[in-house]
Design an enzyme around this catalytic site. Structure first.
Site, mmCIF file in Angstrom:
data_model
loop_
_atom_site.group_PDB
_atom_site.id
_atom_site.type_symbol
_atom_site.label_atom_id
_atom_site.label_comp_id
_atom_site.label_asym_id
_atom_site.label_seq_id
_atom_site.Cartn_x
_atom_site.Cartn_y
_atom_site.Cartn_z
ATOM 1 N N HIS A 133 42.726 29.673 37.779
ATOM 2 C CA HIS A 133 44.146 29.825 37.442
ATOM 3 C C HIS A 133 44.899 30.615 38.501
ATOM 4 O O HIS A 133 44.317 31.323 39.331
ATOM 5 C CB HIS A 133 44.305 30.515 36.093
ATOM 6 C CG HIS A 133 43.724 31.893 36.016
ATOM 7 N ND1 HIS A 133 44.335 33.002 36.559
ATOM 8 C CD2 HIS A 133 42.572 32.355 35.467
ATOM 9 C CE1 HIS A 133 43.612 34.077 36.335
ATOM 10 N NE2 HIS A 133 42.522 33.706 35.680
ATOM 11 N N CYS A 180 36.857 34.418 35.485
ATOM 12 C CA CYS A 180 37.598 33.251 35.944
ATOM 13 C C CYS A 180 37.695 33.247 37.468
ATOM 14 O O CYS A 180 37.369 34.234 38.131
ATOM 15 C CB CYS A 180 38.998 33.229 35.345
ATOM 16 S SG CYS A 180 39.032 32.711 33.622
#
Length: 406
Positions: A326, A345
């Site tokens: 992201h 992430c």
């Protein structure tokens, strides 16, 4: 953000349906492992309230469907019914005061044996945006079973796409169910099923699909006995096309992501991966959702109040347990390419609100559902093959051994 706290990772199962490419989506999740969708109809501090509650099952046809905010206003709401890989948007409208959304038709009845997704974006009095997404499934008659599956009908996907079925009831007659799902391709390639427990069946070839392959999934489950006295209700043909090849390799040690398109390196992007205590999974992960904006809340995945970011830009889901690639606007730009700071992430440099001129925006605009992102040189374990579409982490003999027809 990170994949789920390690303690919350066990027993992962497939995402029930394919989320697709929406213009603006919101996912209440954390950048971690474990299941991000659970609990009451809203998380603590969540300004957007949705009924039925997130993760609800066996919802009746006459149940209320609504989205509300206690203050501020709803900016957009999209409610979609997914059945047999087909999406149908529920017509509705936001009230004049912006505080609620309801179906446009009076006395709207929910369709049985369906999966619904609700995506909402709200703006508070100070102009700050907040995003939320929930899912729920409606009642299926007790003597019937259905499979929620992906990818979407008539979609174009990446070369790592795995055809995945999640059944609403345990399947004990696995061979009969697997035999009733026929997958044909042009050009021809062997496609084999693999069972993960009693309620999930995935299909893939020995290696990534060739670009341009046409795939037909013939679902012939109607009247097939999946368990004693429980019969299938679906008969459907779904087609999808494999697009260009794009695979990306994230090197957690070097803090880079090498992006290959049709075998050629098109870019090497600086990244930040999981920090020492919240490392990123190794292994091959397949893109299953793309969201221009989403919410990431550590409370949903076992990280307490460590973070709650309501407007994470350019979010690409890699696992069911909450691993995303992201955009990240809150870290110092010097972090990318030099340090691992996330909760698991993969972060790419971005700006608040997102921009196509940033590395995150550039990658998002060139990504398809079904593209493969592989993480190497992390100190974590390899992602489980049933965590999202992780089946490429099994060798071909292991994969075939999971078929009920072998």
């Amino acid at each position: 953000m990170n994949h789920v706290a390690k303690r919350a990772r066990a027993g992962s199962t497939a995402v029930l349906t394919w989320a697709g490419l929406f213009t603006v989506l919101a996912v209440l999740t954390g950048c971690t492992g474990g299941t991000p969708f659970f609990g009451d109809d809203r998380s603590p501090g969540d300004a957007i309230r949705i009924v039925p509650k997130d993760g609800a099952e066996n919802v009746g046809a006459d149940s209320r469907l609504a989205v509300t905010v206690p203050d501020g206003r709803l900016e957009r709401v999209k409610v979609t019914r997914t059945e047999d890989a087909e999406h149908q948007e529920v017509p509705g409208r936001i009230a004049d005061d912006g505080r609620s959304w309801a179906p446009r038709e009076g006395g709207y009845r929910l369709g049985l044996a369906g999966k619904y997704s609700v995506e909402a974006v709200a703006v508070d009095g100070d102009g700050h945006r907040s995003a939320r997404s929930t899912t729920f499934t409606t009642l299926v008659p007790e003597d019937r079973f259905i499979g929620y599956f992906k990818p979407e009908n008539r979609s174009t996907v990446g070369t790592g796409m795995i055809v995945s079925f999640d059944f609403n009831r345990p399947v004990t007659h696995r061979a009969a169910v697997e035999k009733a799902i026929r997958i044909t391709t042009e050009p021809r390639v062997e496609v084999v099923g693999h069972w993960f427990g009693k309620d999930r069946l995935d299909f893939r070839p020995a290696s990534y699909w060739q670009p341009g392959t046409k795939v037909t999934v013939d679902v012939g489950l109607r009247d097939v006995e999946g368990a004693p006295g429980v019969y299938g209700s679906q008969r459907k043909k779904v087609t999808f096309t494999v697009g260009r090849s794009q695979t990306s390799v994230v090197d957690a040690r070097e803090h880079t992501m090498e992006v290959r398109r049709d075998g050629e390196v098109v870019s090497t992007v600086p990244i930040t991966a999981g920090a020492a205590k919240t490392t990123s999974y190794n292994g091959k992960m397949v893109v299953s959702e793309l969201h221009e904006v989403t919410r990431m809340n550590g409370d949903t995945v076992g990280f307490g109040g460590e973070y709650d970011i309501k407007d994470v830009p350019h979010a690409i889901r890699l696992t069911k347990s909450g691993t995303f690639l992201h955009g990240n606007y809150w870290e110092d730009p010097e972090t990318f390419g030099s340090e691992n700071t996330s909760h698991g992430c993969i972060g790419l440099r971005d700006v608040k609100g997102g921009s196509s001129d940033t590395p995150a925006g550039w990658f998002f605009e060139r990504t398809l559902v079904g593209d493969v992102v592989e993480v190497v040189n992390s100190t974590d374990r390899t992602v489980a093959p049933d965590n999202g579409l992780g089946g490429w982490n099994l060798g071909w003999p292991q994969w075939k051994a999971g078929s009920a027809l072998r």
